[in-house]
Design a protein around this motif. Structure first.
Motif, mmCIF file in Angstrom:
data_model
loop_
_atom_site.group_PDB
_atom_site.id
_atom_site.type_symbol
_atom_site.label_atom_id
_atom_site.label_comp_id
_atom_site.label_asym_id
_atom_site.label_seq_id
_atom_site.Cartn_x
_atom_site.Cartn_y
_atom_site.Cartn_z
ATOM 1 N N ASN A 82 -3.448 3.275 -4.140
ATOM 2 C CA ASN A 82 -4.949 3.299 -4.370
ATOM 3 C C ASN A 82 -5.304 1.746 -4.545
ATOM 4 O OD1 ASN A 82 -4.672 5.997 -4.830
ATOM 5 N ND2 ASN A 82 -4.591 6.057 -7.037
ATOM 6 N N PHE A 83 -4.815 0.768 -4.901
ATOM 7 C CA PHE A 83 -5.242 -0.399 -4.761
ATOM 8 C C PHE A 83 -4.951 -1.340 -3.639
ATOM 9 C CE2 PHE A 83 -5.258 0.587 -9.404
ATOM 10 C CZ PHE A 83 -6.739 -0.032 -9.780
ATOM 11 N N PHE A 84 -4.213 -0.816 -2.679
ATOM 12 C CA PHE A 84 -3.725 -1.482 -1.469
ATOM 13 C C PHE A 84 -4.635 -2.177 -0.734
ATOM 14 C CE2 PHE A 84 -1.701 -2.229 2.618
ATOM 15 C CZ PHE A 84 -0.566 -2.785 2.374
ATOM 16 N N LYS A 85 -5.790 -1.494 -0.433
ATOM 17 C CA LYS A 85 -6.691 -2.420 0.464
ATOM 18 C C LYS A 85 -7.489 -3.653 -0.292
ATOM 19 C CE LYS A 85 -8.223 1.243 3.500
ATOM 20 N NZ LYS A 85 -9.462 2.126 4.212
ATOM 21 N N ILE A 86 -7.746 -3.531 -1.982
ATOM 22 C CA ILE A 86 -8.113 -4.456 -2.541
ATOM 23 C C ILE A 86 -7.070 -5.393 -2.641
ATOM 24 C CG2 ILE A 86 -8.803 -5.028 -4.970
ATOM 25 C CD1 ILE A 86 -9.730 -2.293 -5.219
ATOM 26 N N LYS A 87 -5.812 -5.423 -2.848
ATOM 27 C CA LYS A 87 -4.813 -6.230 -2.837
ATOM 28 C C LYS A 87 -4.760 -6.962 -1.461
ATOM 29 C CE LYS A 87 -0.581 -4.717 -3.462
ATOM 30 N NZ LYS A 87 0.354 -3.492 -3.785
ATOM 31 N N SER A 88 -4.711 -6.038 -0.491
ATOM 32 C CA SER A 88 -4.727 -6.665 0.849
ATOM 33 C C SER A 88 -5.907 -7.763 1.184
ATOM 34 C CB SER A 88 -4.624 -5.663 2.153
ATOM 35 O OG SER A 88 -3.486 -5.052 2.025
ATOM 36 N N TYR A 89 -7.215 -7.458 0.672
ATOM 37 C CA TYR A 89 -8.355 -8.348 0.958
ATOM 38 C C TYR A 89 -8.120 -9.596 0.006
ATOM 39 C CZ TYR A 89 -13.059 -10.138 0.491
ATOM 40 O OH TYR A 89 -14.192 -10.952 0.415
ATOM 41 N N ILE A 90 -7.510 -9.479 -1.262
ATOM 42 C CA ILE A 90 -7.428 -10.723 -2.160
ATOM 43 C C ILE A 90 -6.434 -11.725 -1.518
ATOM 44 C CG2 ILE A 90 -6.545 -11.285 -4.301
ATOM 45 C CD1 ILE A 90 -8.021 -8.922 -5.408
ATOM 46 N N PHE A 91 -5.367 -10.896 -0.874
ATOM 47 C CA PHE A 91 -4.207 -11.976 -0.466
ATOM 48 C C PHE A 91 -4.847 -12.497 0.852
ATOM 49 C CE2 PHE A 91 -0.861 -12.501 2.707
ATOM 50 C CZ PHE A 91 0.122 -13.052 1.974
ATOM 51 N N SER A 92 -5.503 -11.755 1.858
ATOM 52 C CA SER A 92 -5.700 -12.420 2.845
ATOM 53 C C SER A 92 -6.748 -13.654 2.714
ATOM 54 C CB SER A 92 -6.332 -11.276 3.880
ATOM 55 O OG SER A 92 -7.471 -10.699 3.519
ATOM 56 N N CYS A 93 -7.683 -13.548 2.016
ATOM 57 C CA CYS A 93 -8.856 -14.240 1.911
ATOM 58 C C CYS A 93 -8.647 -15.324 0.952
ATOM 59 C CB CYS A 93 -10.273 -13.584 1.602
ATOM 60 S SG CYS A 93 -10.611 -12.178 2.847
#
Length: 237
Positions: A82-93
């Motif tokens: 459920n939180f994967f996209k949010i985690k990915s955004y935080i990680f990438s940027c």
């Protein structure tokens, strides 16, 4: 190029990711305890901003909260998805480029002249272990995560603007501190005129963008190859 992280996951990759985040949870609990027992604060530093003057502190707080959060999510696969996209955004940027920036910036300036990043006249001198914890080890964890986890990077314009915002915000913060307390966070800025400081800020913002793009390209290359390899194997069966 964006890949669905569910598309290639094998049992090994899921186990690796779970153990990675649980290991990061333990390590950052240790870091949190260490920072509480041995505050990384120069008692002679009474300037505006406290620890938050330094990008090193920003990075430390980001990593602590990010990996504690991910470590907790690793115990529940539904929450993790459920939180994967949010985690990915935080990680990438934020997580990957920020860690890369702190490590590269500190050791580059230190190799030129240690006094550019460490005040030799200060009574507060860090141990080698503490210095590496703040400026060296911090890049290992995002690189390890990049190799294990296939992140969903945001659209190019959103990712680039987010990376610009983070780096520009910090450079603005550095100048606010100077105007409030007549103190440059990085001694090297004392020797710069207005034009040189402007070029320095542009270089910092540009370098942060490069680090963001390195993470994006590496993620696509590493995990894109995994997906293509899996499809090749499945097609050949």
């Amino acid at each position: 190029m964006t890949f669905d992280h569910k598309e290639y996951k094998t049992g090994f990759s899921m186990i690796s990711e779970t153990y990675f985040y649980k290991t990061m949870l333990l390590y950052h609990l240790y870091v949190t305890l260490y920072r509480f027992l041995f505050p990384m604060v120069n008692k002679d530093d009474h300037y505006f901003g406290g620890d938050w003057k330094y990008l090193t502190h920003w990075n430390a707080m980001v990593q602590i909260f990010y990996y504690l959060f991910n470590g907790i999510l690793a115990f529940d696969s539904k929450w993790k998805e459920n939180f994967f996209k949010i985690k990915s955004y935080i990680f990438s940027c934020l997580v990957f480029p920020l860690a890369g920036f702190v490590t590269a910036m500190f050791w580059t300036l230190y190799s030129i002249n240690p006094s550019l990043v460490i005040d030799p006249n200060s009574k507060y001198q860090e141990t080698a272990w503490l210095n590496h914890m703040k400026h060296t080890f911090v890049i290992f964890w995002p690189v390890g995560e990049l190799l294990i986890v296939n992140h969903i990077y945001p659209p190019s314009i959103i990712g680039s603007l987010s990376a610009f915002f983070v780096s520009a915000l910090y450079m603005l913060w550095v100048h606010i501190i100077y105007f409030v307390d007549n103190f440059w966070v990085y001694p090297i800025l004392e020797n710069f005129g207005l034009f040189q400081r402007l070029m320095f800020c542009c270089a910092i913002i540009g370098f942060y963008q490069v680090l963001y793009l390195i993470g994006k390209v590496a993620n696509s290359y590493i995990h894109g190859n995994k997906i293509r390899f899996k499809k090749l194997v499945l097609d050949s069966v």
